[in-house]
Design a protein around this motif. Structure first.
Motif, mmCIF file in Angstrom:
data_model
loop_
_atom_site.group_PDB
_atom_site.id
_atom_site.type_symbol
_atom_site.label_atom_id
_atom_site.label_comp_id
_atom_site.label_asym_id
_atom_site.label_seq_id
_atom_site.Cartn_x
_atom_site.Cartn_y
_atom_site.Cartn_z
ATOM 1 N N PHE A 165 1.182 -1.483 0.182
ATOM 2 C CA PHE A 165 0.780 -0.091 -0.163
ATOM 3 C C PHE A 165 1.188 1.374 -0.125
ATOM 4 O O PHE A 165 2.217 1.584 0.418
ATOM 5 C CB PHE A 165 -0.790 -0.031 1.340
ATOM 6 C CG PHE A 165 -1.640 1.591 1.329
ATOM 7 C CD1 PHE A 165 -2.868 1.351 1.058
ATOM 8 C CD2 PHE A 165 -1.453 2.271 1.934
ATOM 9 C CE1 PHE A 165 -3.772 1.846 1.064
ATOM 10 C CE2 PHE A 165 -2.147 3.714 2.510
ATOM 11 C CZ PHE A 165 -3.666 3.164 1.705
ATOM 12 N N GLU A 195 -7.847 5.919 8.078
ATOM 13 C CA GLU A 195 -7.881 6.005 6.614
ATOM 14 C C GLU A 195 -7.716 4.830 6.002
ATOM 15 O O GLU A 195 -7.653 3.150 5.243
ATOM 16 C CB GLU A 195 -8.019 6.917 5.487
ATOM 17 C CG GLU A 195 -7.894 6.849 3.957
ATOM 18 C CD GLU A 195 -8.979 6.057 3.186
ATOM 19 O OE1 GLU A 195 -9.490 5.670 2.005
ATOM 20 O OE2 GLU A 195 -10.108 6.291 4.281
ATOM 21 N N CYS A 230 -7.884 0.692 5.013
ATOM 22 C CA CYS A 230 -7.666 0.260 3.737
ATOM 23 C C CYS A 230 -6.622 -1.144 3.776
ATOM 24 O O CYS A 230 -7.129 -1.944 3.206
ATOM 25 C CB CYS A 230 -6.345 1.184 2.846
ATOM 26 S SG CYS A 230 -7.525 2.626 2.069
ATOM 27 N N LYS A 244 -8.680 -4.218 4.449
ATOM 28 C CA LYS A 244 -9.339 -4.423 3.057
ATOM 29 C C LYS A 244 -8.583 -4.867 2.242
ATOM 30 O O LYS A 244 -9.479 -5.162 1.080
ATOM 31 C CB LYS A 244 -10.776 -3.738 2.612
ATOM 32 C CG LYS A 244 -11.576 -2.740 3.550
ATOM 33 C CD LYS A 244 -12.362 -1.378 2.610
ATOM 34 C CE LYS A 244 -13.712 -1.125 3.769
ATOM 35 N NZ LYS A 244 -13.628 0.490 3.590
ATOM 36 N N LEU A 266 -6.541 -3.307 0.344
ATOM 37 C CA LEU A 266 -6.004 -1.985 -0.402
ATOM 38 C C LEU A 266 -4.709 -2.271 -0.520
ATOM 39 O O LEU A 266 -4.054 -2.195 -0.087
ATOM 40 C CB LEU A 266 -7.563 -1.272 -0.446
ATOM 41 C CG LEU A 266 -8.496 -1.333 -0.034
ATOM 42 C CD1 LEU A 266 -9.390 0.358 0.223
ATOM 43 C CD2 LEU A 266 -9.073 -1.650 -1.596
ATOM 44 N N SER A 271 -5.634 4.322 -1.517
ATOM 45 C CA SER A 271 -6.637 4.990 -1.137
ATOM 46 C C SER A 271 -7.680 5.253 -2.106
ATOM 47 O O SER A 271 -7.355 6.507 -3.132
ATOM 48 C CB SER A 271 -6.909 5.758 0.155
ATOM 49 O OG SER A 271 -8.367 6.304 0.221
ATOM 50 N N THR A 279 -5.647 8.657 -4.213
ATOM 51 C CA THR A 279 -5.462 7.289 -5.396
ATOM 52 C C THR A 279 -3.986 7.878 -5.343
ATOM 53 O O THR A 279 -3.462 8.798 -5.678
ATOM 54 C CB THR A 279 -6.401 7.064 -6.472
ATOM 55 O OG1 THR A 279 -6.545 8.279 -6.703
ATOM 56 C CG2 THR A 279 -7.568 6.514 -5.708
#
Length: 334
Positions: free
Chosen positions: A119, A291, A295, A298, A300, A303, A307
């Motif tokens: 990330f 946040e 993320c 999940k 991810l 974000s 992005t």
């Protein structure tokens, strides 16, 4: 399970980020270690903030198996090298704004995030404030009709601060504070690339911009303008004007705690800090930290609120504004 943080750099912004993290539940966020280039600085920081581990190098932080995500709070020219070090060690990264010195560096960082399957987010903390989320909601529901004009100002006297004015320290109004105005405009216009950008500015003897005025034109005759300055205190507010009304962000637009929508004001206070802060409303950095946690939970790798594409657009617009004003860093020549 708590999100386990490492803090890279023991400077002023890292102090505030750490204080902000402490306003969140300890079962959700834990700071495992801090690293500085001098061990003593890391130890002083660790003691002040009750952090279990202090390192005298960023490499040691990168090797710590207990760390899930690293907050990079170094000065601008070191954002890329520090972030690459951590991402190549398979750590997730929240890196202070500007993400890098130029768009070439941003592309390299995004590529490293993808290659290492980690990330990465630019720490545009403003976007995650409750007031900003409310702006996005109002715009999505076309509460003020079609937006035709956006204006934002950020000026704070910083001529006495070396990192703000020295070129090799990544100084200049645009990269330090203008970025907040620019990201605000990009957020309002939903990450759309403007049709044109015109920048006028004045430079210091050091070769960085003291002040800039930037005008952007978007499709369908929509416009935006922002002013940033290291020399004077500006009104530091922002306004979004649509065909059916206005959204005003009173000072300070980079850390908004109130909104005035068609004349009606609503307050969005940030929590009180448990230790002194270096910068205004810094406990609001808790929103970007949460946040990141959401993320990561999940799975991810970027974000939706900030992005990789958002960061690249910002960097490209900054590059072009600097080109027009004549601000060039050593990183631009590589």
């Amino acid at each position: 399970m708590a999100t386990r943080w490492g803090i890279c750099s023991a400077g002023k912004i890292s102090n505030d980020f750490t204080v902000a993290l402490k306003t969140l539940p300890p079962e959700d966020h834990q700071i495992v270690a801090v690293a500085a280039r001098k061990l003593q600085d890391a130890q002083v920081f660790a003691k002040k903030h009750s952090i279990p581990q202090a390192y005298g190098s960023y490499e040691e932080l990168a090797r710590d198996p207990d760390i899930e995500v690293v907050y990079v709070g170094t000065i601008h020219p070191f954002h890329m090298s520090a972030s690459l070090l951590f991402m190549n060690a398979k750590k997730n990264v929240l890196c202070e704004k500007p993400l890098a010195m130029n768009s070439r560096e941003v592309k390299a960082m995004v590529a490293a995030a993808k290659m290492n399957n980690v990330f990465l987010m630019e720490a545009v903390w403003t976007r995650f404030f409750p007031a900003s989320l409310e702006i996005k909601r109002l715009l999505a529901q076309e509460e003020v009709g079609e937006v035709k004009m956006v204006r934002a100002d950020f000026g704070v006297p910083q001529m006495h601060i070396p990192r703000a004015v020295e070129k090799e320290l990544g100084g200049g109004a645009l990269l330090d504070i203008g970025v907040y105005c620019l990201q605000f405009i990009c957020m309002v216009y939903n990450g759309e690339k403007p049709e044109s950008i015109q920048a006028t500015g004045v430079c210091l003897d050091t070769g960085v911009d003291e002040a800039m005025v930037v005008t952007l034109k978007f499709s369908r005759n929509r416009m935006a303008v922002f002013t940033c300055s290291l020399a004077v205190e500006m009104p530091n507010d922002a306004i979004i004007v649509g065909t059916k009304g206005t959204i005003k962000v009173p000072a300070h637009m980079w850390s908004p705690t109130s909104l005035v929508v068609n004349g009606k004001e609503t307050q969005y206070p940030v929590p009180e800090p448990h230790l002194p802060l270096n910068f205004l409303n810094s406990t609001g950095m808790r929103y970007e930290a949460e946040e990141i946690r959401q993320c990561l939970l999940k799975g991810l790798k970027e974000s939706p609120g900030m992005t990789h594409a958002d960061s690249l657009l910002l960097a490209e617009l900054e590059d072009e504004a600097r080109r027009q004003v004549g601000v060039e860093y050593s990183q631009d020549q590589q």
